[in-house]
Design an enzyme around this catalytic site. Structure first.
Site, PDB file in Angstrom:
ATOM      1  N   ASP A 115      -8.561  -1.338   1.302  1.00  0.00           N
ATOM      2  CA  ASP A 115      -7.750  -1.653   0.122  1.00  0.00           C
ATOM      3  C   ASP A 115      -6.496  -2.478   0.427  1.00  0.00           C
ATOM      4  O   ASP A 115      -5.568  -2.517  -0.387  1.00  0.00           O
ATOM      5  CB  ASP A 115      -7.334  -0.360  -0.579  1.00  0.00           C
ATOM      6  CG  ASP A 115      -8.473   0.256  -1.371  1.00  0.00           C
ATOM      7  OD1 ASP A 115      -9.181  -0.492  -2.060  1.00  0.00           O
ATOM      8  OD2 ASP A 115      -8.655   1.481  -1.293  1.00  0.00           O
ATOM      9  N   ASP A 172     -15.414  -2.160  -5.741  1.00  0.00           N
ATOM     10  CA  ASP A 172     -13.971  -2.420  -5.736  1.00  0.00           C
ATOM     11  C   ASP A 172     -13.575  -3.393  -4.631  1.00  0.00           C
ATOM     12  O   ASP A 172     -12.577  -4.123  -4.744  1.00  0.00           O
ATOM     13  CB  ASP A 172     -13.181  -1.128  -5.524  1.00  0.00           C
ATOM     14  CG  ASP A 172     -13.707   0.066  -6.288  1.00  0.00           C
ATOM     15  OD1 ASP A 172     -14.937   0.198  -6.418  1.00  0.00           O
ATOM     16  OD2 ASP A 172     -12.895   0.892  -6.729  1.00  0.00           O
TER      17      ASP A 172
END
Length: 404
Positions: A115, A172
């Site tokens: 991330d 994602d």
């Protein structure tokens, strides 16, 4: 100063009616400015309510919740501050953003997460773009990109998302590829862009169904690169279309076309958009349910009581992606994407989804969903919903002026 703020908020209240958009109503530059000015005032409330040394995450049952810098959402708050500084020119917002960047800098060494695009590019990337201070942020961004690149496997041809299961990759992760593309341009190192393209291609091949909906998770065999299982972690069930996942993909492939010029990404983004916007369970106000299949769940099913929960974060993402996508196509399709994004922004800006000044813990949007299967952050404000909403408003202003 208080009188000035009251006058500003009175103006905002007058320009933001409570009803949802009707077909004849249009989003406008005046409304976008009112929304952004409200965001400027509201984020100051959030700043006052957030703990020192922490980063805002959500607000629930009258309490603000913050995270440490290693949490995946840590970059969104400083990123939103930077967008609002770019809009308003208020130096106090830049100062607040820089204070939070000091907390985040150590994450450039973090090799335990995929991330880093969210954490570092939404924050330091925006800081470098807006301030023009390449010297201050170049090393941080490149070191962070190197850390992200360590999670790439030439066997799976993808970036590992989590450090459990075999080699899980979540949709994602498409959002972190912009970070690598930027690092490649910044450094001249083609390796970063090559990893980004390989990951995007692998995801295109294995995450998507024939109708252009996507799985949330694909788990690979790290020794062979073969797919072991396709499943969900945050959706209603493995074969459902978790809403935010669809928006991550739309945004990601739109971005990949912008960064590479490869038209296969544009064609793919258009097909994802068609799936989302023409889905029979898309609500009339275009603020999606948390899962495209959730409205069909029976009331006595595991998630039946949550079937009609909306996710403003998905809507914000979708609006931002569609505005960019509208600039990549022509004619009726361009107008369709732009007007759909405008309708989403109009509806998000009504009282149903936008909090009144001083409420909602200082967050801007209401009614987002983190993870219903984990009973986590259900029907609450979320820092990334606000980030992509503000980004969409800024894009709207840019595209509005470009059309003039």
């Amino acid at each position: 100063m208080k009188k000035l703020h009251l006058l500003i908020l009175f103006f905002i209240a007058m320009i933001l009616p409570t009803e949802l958009v009707h077909a004849q109503e249009k989003f406008s530059i005046e409304r976008a400015d009112a929304c952004l000015q409200l965001a400027v005032e509201q984020i100051k409330v959030l700043a006052d309510r957030s703990a020192d040394g922490m980063l805002p995450k959500t607000f629930d049952k009258g309490k603000n919740f913050d995270s440490e810098s290693g949490w995946w959402t840590s970059g969104f708050y400083p990123g939103t501050l930077l967008y609002l500084y770019e809009y308003s020119g208020e130096q106090s917002l830049l100062r607040m953003a820089k204070q939070k960047l000091l907390l985040l800098e150590k994450e450039k060494y973090n090799t335990t997460t995929h991330d880093l695009g969210f954490m570092l590019y939404c924050s330091f990337g925006n800081a470098m773009r807006i301030t023009g201070d390449t010297a201050a942020y170049r090393e941080i961004l490149l070191k962070g990109a190197e850390s992200l690149a360590t999670r790439y496997s030439p066997i799976t041809k993808a970036i590992r998302s989590w450090d459990f299961d075999n080699f899980p990759v979540i949709i994602d992760n498409m959002m972190n590829l912009e970070f690598l593309n930027s690092a490649s341009r910044l450094s001249g190192d083609k390796r970063f862009a090559d990893i980004s393209v390989m990951h995007a291609n692998t995801t295109m091949r294995n995450h998507y169904r024939r109708d252009y909906s996507c799985y949330h998770v694909v788990d690979y065999d790290p020794k062979t690169g073969n797919v072991i299982k396709k499943k969900t972690n945050q959706g209603a069930f493995d074969e459902s279309a978790w809403a935010r996942g669809q928006a991550w993909g739309l945004y990601g492939y739109t971005m990949m076309y912008r960064d590479t010029g490869d038209r296969k990404y544009l064609a793919f983004a258009k097909k994802i958009a068609s799936y989302m916007l023409k889905h029979p369970n898309m609500p009339k106000d275009l603020i999606t349910y948390w899962d495209y299949d959730a409205p069909d769940l029976p009331a006595d099913s595991k998630y039946g009581k949550y079937a009609d929960y909306r996710d403003a974060s998905t809507a914000s993402l979708t609006a931002s992606a569609l505005l960019e996508l509208s600039t990549m196509v022509k004619g009726k399709l361009s107008r369709y994407y732009r007007e759909t994004a405008e309708q989403i922004l109009y509806n998000l800006s009504t009282d149903r989804y936008t909090a009144k000044h001083g409420t909602n813990g200082g967050f801007l949007l209401k009614h987002s969903v983190g993870s219903i299967p984990h009973n986590s952050e259900v029907d609450v404000p979320l820092t990334y919903a606000d980030y992509y909403y503000v980004e969409a408003l800024m894009r709207y202003k840019d595209y509005y002026h470009a059309l003039k």
